[in-house]
Motif scaffolding. Sequence first.
Motif, mmCIF file in Angstrom:
data_model
loop_
_atom_site.group_PDB
_atom_site.id
_atom_site.type_symbol
_atom_site.label_atom_id
_atom_site.label_comp_id
_atom_site.label_asym_id
_atom_site.label_seq_id
_atom_site.Cartn_x
_atom_site.Cartn_y
_atom_site.Cartn_z
ATOM 1 N N ALA A 8 10.632 -8.613 0.028
ATOM 2 C CA ALA A 8 10.417 -10.022 0.364
ATOM 3 C C ALA A 8 10.636 -10.266 1.853
ATOM 4 O O ALA A 8 9.877 -11.005 2.496
ATOM 5 N N GLU A 9 11.664 -9.634 2.423
ATOM 6 C CA GLU A 9 11.936 -9.792 3.846
ATOM 7 C C GLU A 9 10.861 -9.117 4.696
ATOM 8 O O GLU A 9 10.406 -9.669 5.697
ATOM 9 N N GLU A 10 10.456 -7.914 4.313
ATOM 10 C CA GLU A 10 9.526 -7.158 5.145
ATOM 11 C C GLU A 10 8.103 -7.715 5.079
ATOM 12 O O GLU A 10 7.378 -7.700 6.076
ATOM 13 N N TYR A 11 7.683 -8.214 3.901
ATOM 14 C CA TYR A 11 6.327 -8.737 3.756
ATOM 15 C C TYR A 11 6.284 -10.262 3.824
ATOM 16 O O TYR A 11 5.225 -10.863 3.710
ATOM 17 N N ARG A 12 7.459 -10.877 3.947
ATOM 18 C CA ARG A 12 7.574 -12.314 4.155
ATOM 19 C C ARG A 12 6.911 -13.110 3.039
ATOM 20 O O ARG A 12 6.126 -14.024 3.276
ATOM 21 N N CYS A 13 7.256 -12.781 1.813
ATOM 22 C CA CYS A 13 6.692 -13.498 0.671
ATOM 23 C C CYS A 13 7.580 -13.301 -0.549
ATOM 24 O O CYS A 13 8.317 -12.312 -0.629
ATOM 25 N N PRO A 14 7.534 -14.215 -1.533
ATOM 26 C CA PRO A 14 8.296 -14.005 -2.771
ATOM 27 C C PRO A 14 7.826 -12.740 -3.472
ATOM 28 O O PRO A 14 6.637 -12.418 -3.473
ATOM 29 N N THR A 15 8.780 -12.012 -4.052
ATOM 30 C CA THR A 15 8.482 -10.695 -4.617
ATOM 31 C C THR A 15 9.025 -10.593 -6.036
ATOM 32 O O THR A 15 10.164 -10.978 -6.306
ATOM 33 N N PHE A 16 8.192 -10.043 -6.931
ATOM 34 C CA PHE A 16 8.526 -9.897 -8.342
ATOM 35 C C PHE A 16 8.284 -8.442 -8.732
ATOM 36 O O PHE A 16 7.142 -7.960 -8.662
ATOM 37 N N LEU A 17 9.328 -7.738 -9.120
ATOM 38 C CA LEU A 17 9.207 -6.350 -9.552
ATOM 39 C C LEU A 17 9.556 -6.268 -11.032
ATOM 40 O O LEU A 17 10.628 -6.723 -11.452
ATOM 41 N N ILE A 18 8.668 -5.662 -11.816
ATOM 42 C CA ILE A 18 8.772 -5.662 -13.271
ATOM 43 C C ILE A 18 8.985 -4.238 -13.763
ATOM 44 O O ILE A 18 8.203 -3.335 -13.448
ATOM 45 N N CYS A 19 10.039 -4.046 -14.557
ATOM 46 C CA CYS A 19 10.316 -2.755 -15.187
ATOM 47 C C CYS A 19 9.690 -2.758 -16.575
ATOM 48 O O CYS A 19 10.120 -3.527 -17.455
ATOM 49 N N LEU A 20 8.676 -1.935 -16.778
ATOM 50 C CA LEU A 20 7.949 -1.909 -18.047
ATOM 51 C C LEU A 20 8.639 -1.018 -19.059
ATOM 52 O O LEU A 20 9.154 0.059 -18.733
#
Length: 684
Positions: free
Chosen positions: A364-376
């Motif tokens: 989120a900090e590096e790409y400057r956007c909200p980030t959602f990581l999903i563990c399947l």
Amino acid sequence: MKYGFWNVAGYSPADAERLRRAGFSPLTAAVLCSRGHREPEEAAAFLSADAPLPDPLALLDMDKAVRRVRQALADGERMAVFGDYDVDGITATCLLSQFLRDCGADCRTYIPCRTEEGYGLNRPAIDSLAAQGVTLILTVDCGITALEEADHCRALGVDLIVTDHHECKGQLPDAVAVVDPHRPGDPYPHRSLAGVGVAFKLAAAVCGDQEAVLERFCDLVCLGTVADVMPLLGENRVFVSRGLERLNAAPCPGLAALMRECGCDRQPVTASTIGYVLAPRINAAGRMGQVELAVELFCTGSPARAAQLADGLCQLNRQRQAVEAEIYDQAVARLAGVSEPAAIVLADERWHQGVVGIVASRLAEEYRCPTFLICLDGAHGKASSRSYGGFNLFASLESLSGLLESYGGHELAAGFTIARDRIDDFRRAVTAQADDFRRSGSFRCALEIDCEVEPPLLTLPNVAALDQLEPCGAGCPRPVLLLRRLTVEQMSEVGGGRHLRLRLRRNGHCMNAIFFSTTILRAGIGVGDQVEVAFTPQINEFRGSRTVQLNVVDIRAAEAGQYVRERELYTRCRSGQLTADEAGLLLPQRPEFVAVWRYLASHSRDGGLEDDCCCMSRKISRYAGIPASFVRTKICLDVFAEQGLIDLRQTGRTVHITLTSGGRKVNLDGSRILMRLKQLKAGD
């Protein structure tokens, strides 16, 4: 530049002088005035760490919770404290369970396994506790969204008291009491309590002596409050100040051992020490599925056992770091070529549920956007998300709840479960939300700077006096100051290439600086550049010598404002929204194409080159003796890529270039990009 914009506050010299006469150092006075505290009495009240604590019975339902706990104590009922697996939840669990045991209670503790049970109250755990004879469950740092679980408790004849500090949904659990400062209409004056702060309030209300409970548990309240990034204002300031005193004077055996193992027992412990050194190691227990190590660390009275547990936590933290690095590399590889996403939504079967939240924060900090990581896992996935720029995660998930199986959290960090076949729909929906938010004008990716200073103000006494602002953290951050017109004399990568050391000069003043987690490439500057530096001053002690060092928060070339304007112009160019005058400004001339190509040919290694695009434009300017222009350099690269002369990829601000011309020549007049710019310039 790490941040897109810098907001620099200012102050009146007359206001600062008034604070200085009241006893504040010149640097501290400047910072306080920049933050709006201009009167000596108001500034002193803001920094106060000994204000009276509000009555815990002011919290809604606290009276009901107290009556039920006192009844359970009087009747000898078996109770259970049900917590969370992060530092806030662990400290809250230990505080309340130890308090109840001190009162003579038969009290169990239960913290779910992150990898097997996930977050929060769950039916199997309730069944297990009920089978053990538990008649009263008290949640800490969780439970505010446990509607079905509360009904299950009632069906089993188990009473439930919820204490939490997360955002409430429209309906509250059907429990004996629901204590949460975020409840609508709650009159409590401090809504920003951590989970451990709410647990403390319950213990204090049951005891009737708030000071006695704080004296007993101030170290735990301090740890959980800082680790959960609560604002260090008002009541929280009292908690943290008292806790830091305890940690520095007489820590419990477990914390003393952990501080010794981390090497932070030889200097004063601050809120930063907790946030960056102690908390990650305590969190590692929950992240790696061994939360019982951290619980025992806080409860043990044996120094020998404490040393074993501290060593175990540090080992777990090293394992966590290795897993984190692997997930991060995998995620970045999947984002190759994506420069400015509105939101990141990635899913993978291989990812560790306990670690993805840290990676999401980093992305989120590096790409400057909200980030959602999903563990399947089979047909479902569990996600951790982190916000950026003011995007409200909880509100977003609430609006998209129809796509989710469950969700919870707050504005900055949240989690949810989702069916695998709904992930694409969720990605499209949340990306559209994030894109609308970015365009709304509410998006904030600016670095807030307290004030600009001059080098003579950065003396050892003045920097040391900034301790008047402690404890520093959320709500009262360490000062961020600005120096302009500095020349980069030296720069080198240290710490195995992970950090950047700089030597900066302005007139007769020479300053040393360190920029953590940044390389020369990512900094985007070079030796000889004139720069502006946003930094936190600190005193560095080395071989008996004490000097002022700049702990860099961000750095930019002196013409960075021009870079931001040109970047916006380039974005409009890509979408075709240019005026004729703007198209003329963007249209590169032949000498610029020649300069860029010759620079690429002479500086490529094995046919490849990567650099920060803004920095590269300045290097080309010095190399060829032409004016620097980020936007025209970028258009030159786009034209070369269009014509097959280079392979061009971009990650964030870094461009990755591979020469592919094979020595052939190309007539650039056939470039569609250039033809379109010429048409726009002509007004077509």
